[in-house]
Design a protein around this motif. Structure first.
Motif, PDB file in Angstrom:
ATOM      1  N   VAL A  15       0.835  -1.200   0.000  1.00  0.00           N
ATOM      2  CA  VAL A  15       0.000   0.000   0.000  1.00  0.00           C
ATOM      3  C   VAL A  15       0.869   1.248   0.000  1.00  0.00           C
ATOM      4  O   VAL A  15       0.620   2.200  -0.755  1.00  0.00           O
ATOM      5  N   GLY A  16       1.908   1.255   0.837  1.00  0.00           N
ATOM      6  CA  GLY A  16       2.792   2.413   0.888  1.00  0.00           C
ATOM      7  C   GLY A  16       3.480   2.681  -0.441  1.00  0.00           C
ATOM      8  O   GLY A  16       3.520   3.824  -0.916  1.00  0.00           O
ATOM      9  N   LEU A  17       4.004   1.629  -1.067  1.00  0.00           N
ATOM     10  CA  LEU A  17       4.698   1.796  -2.353  1.00  0.00           C
ATOM     11  C   LEU A  17       3.714   2.212  -3.453  1.00  0.00           C
ATOM     12  O   LEU A  17       4.059   3.012  -4.332  1.00  0.00           O
ATOM     13  N   THR A  18       2.494   1.666  -3.399  1.00  0.00           N
ATOM     14  CA  THR A  18       1.482   2.019  -4.399  1.00  0.00           C
ATOM     15  C   THR A  18       1.145   3.501  -4.325  1.00  0.00           C
ATOM     16  O   THR A  18       1.103   4.200  -5.348  1.00  0.00           O
ATOM     17  N   PHE A  19       0.908   4.018  -3.118  1.00  0.00           N
ATOM     18  CA  PHE A  19       0.550   5.424  -2.990  1.00  0.00           C
ATOM     19  C   PHE A  19       1.752   6.339  -3.216  1.00  0.00           C
ATOM     20  O   PHE A  19       1.576   7.484  -3.654  1.00  0.00           O
ATOM     21  N   LEU A  20       2.945   5.852  -2.967  1.00  0.00           N
ATOM     22  CA  LEU A  20       4.140   6.626  -3.319  1.00  0.00           C
ATOM     23  C   LEU A  20       4.211   6.796  -4.834  1.00  0.00           C
ATOM     24  O   LEU A  20       4.435   7.910  -5.344  1.00  0.00           O
ATOM     25  N   ALA A  21       3.993   5.693  -5.569  1.00  0.00           N
ATOM     26  CA  ALA A  21       4.010   5.754  -7.035  1.00  0.00           C
ATOM     27  C   ALA A  21       2.854   6.587  -7.567  1.00  0.00           C
ATOM     28  O   ALA A  21       3.014   7.386  -8.504  1.00  0.00           O
ATOM     29  N   ALA A  22       1.664   6.433  -6.957  1.00  0.00           N
ATOM     30  CA  ALA A  22       0.501   7.196  -7.413  1.00  0.00           C
ATOM     31  C   ALA A  22       0.684   8.682  -7.150  1.00  0.00           C
ATOM     32  O   ALA A  22       0.346   9.532  -7.987  1.00  0.00           O
ATOM     33  N   GLY A  23       1.226   9.035  -5.974  1.00  0.00           N
ATOM     34  CA  GLY A  23       1.500  10.433  -5.670  1.00  0.00           C
ATOM     35  C   GLY A  23       2.554  11.020  -6.589  1.00  0.00           C
ATOM     36  O   GLY A  23       2.448  12.172  -7.025  1.00  0.00           O
ATOM     37  N   PHE A  24       3.570  10.224  -6.904  1.00  0.00           N
ATOM     38  CA  PHE A  24       4.615  10.683  -7.826  1.00  0.00           C
ATOM     39  C   PHE A  24       4.017  10.997  -9.191  1.00  0.00           C
ATOM     40  O   PHE A  24       4.327  12.030  -9.799  1.00  0.00           O
ATOM     41  N   THR A  25       3.150  10.127  -9.667  1.00  0.00           N
ATOM     42  CA  THR A  25       2.494  10.354 -10.956  1.00  0.00           C
ATOM     43  C   THR A  25       1.694  11.651 -10.936  1.00  0.00           C
ATOM     44  O   THR A  25       1.763  12.458 -11.869  1.00  0.00           O
ATOM     45  N   LYS A  26       0.938  11.871  -9.862  1.00  0.00           N
ATOM     46  CA  LYS A  26       0.150  13.100  -9.748  1.00  0.00           C
ATOM     47  C   LYS A  26       1.064  14.317  -9.676  1.00  0.00           C
ATOM     48  O   LYS A  26       0.758  15.368 -10.248  1.00  0.00           O
TER      49      LYS A  26
END
Length: 250
Positions: free
Chosen positions: A11-22
């Motif tokens: 979950v942490g890595l997913t939201f890190l990647a999603a936040g980076f994309t945003k």
């Protein structure tokens, strides 16, 4: 590594990647999060996890713009229709058939990727807005309730309304904020979501904000258009995979 630690790390890595994309392209946090998390958990649980980080990042985006009141007046009918559409289709996301929700999510991700790659250019004449805005809002809400993704058709439509860059970013923030609130309310009223899982959404704020900060910092060193192109390619591939997994017998 225990299952709890493994899922927390994912979950942490997913939201890190999603936040980076945003942070790099200005959108994509809920879409990336839903797509990746739905590979390992039910789409309804993934949707519950994205509520808080999506709300925090989109309110930030909404309030940073120049014309909040004017946007609310202009897009009020669209936003109301989003609320209605989400409530009508939430049973698909929270239903007993996770393959139906996963397949719908895969189809939307693939369509979103295809539209993003095609980058169609069109404009909406002012005389069409009064009747088209609520239709687009209803369609966006129906897709939000069924899949947890609220970019289609809202993003292409808002991009066609002739906003300035800053106004468009704020309009997207408004649309995403209302869609997040609509999704949270529909999930709560459905009574079919374990809110212990949803409470973990609070823990996703930090990696999402950290990813956004890193993305914004490196945006000038990247080629945003190239990153955007690969982002849409990735969405299309992920969507097709999810769709195939839902449709093909196991």
């Amino acid at each position: 590594m225990s299952d709890t630690v493994a899922i927390a790390t994912l979950v942490g890595l997913t939201f890190l990647a999603a936040g980076f994309t945003k942070g790099v392209v200005g959108l994509g946090l809920p879409t990336v999060a839903m797509g990746l998390l739905s590979l390992v958990m039910a789409p309804a649980a993934a949707a519950a996890l994205l509520i808080v980080p999506s709300l925090v990042t989109n309110v930030w985006q909404l309030l940073a713009g120049p014309s909040f009141a004017a946007l609310v007046r202009r897009l009020a009918s669209m936003m109301f229709a989003v609320l209605v559409g989400t409530s009508l289709s939430i049973n698909i996301l929270t239903g007993s058939s996770s393959s139906l929700a996963s397949g719908a999510l895969g189809a939307i991700l693939a369509a979103y990727g295809a539209v993003g790659l095609a980058a169609p250019r069109f404009t909406v004449p002012p005389r069409a807005e009064p009747w088209l805005s609520p239709l687009i809002g209803l369609a966006t809400g129906l897709i939000t309730g069924a899949t947890g993704v609220f970019a289609i058709p809202a993003v292409p439509y808002l991009s066609a309304l002739g906003f300035t860059k800053d106004e468009l970013i704020q309009a997207l923030g408004l649309s995403f904020t209302v869609s997040t609130v609509a999704l949270a309310a529909a999930l709560a009223l459905s009574g079919k979501v374990q809110w212990l899982t949803a409470g973990s959404s609070l823990l996703a704020i930090l990696p999402a904000l950290l990813g956004m900060f890193i993305g914004q910092r490196v945006r000038g060193r990247l080629q945003p258009e190239a990153f955007r192109r690969w982002f849409f390619i990735g969405l299309a591939v992920l969507g097709l995979y999810m769709l195939a997994r839902a449709l093909l017998p196991r």
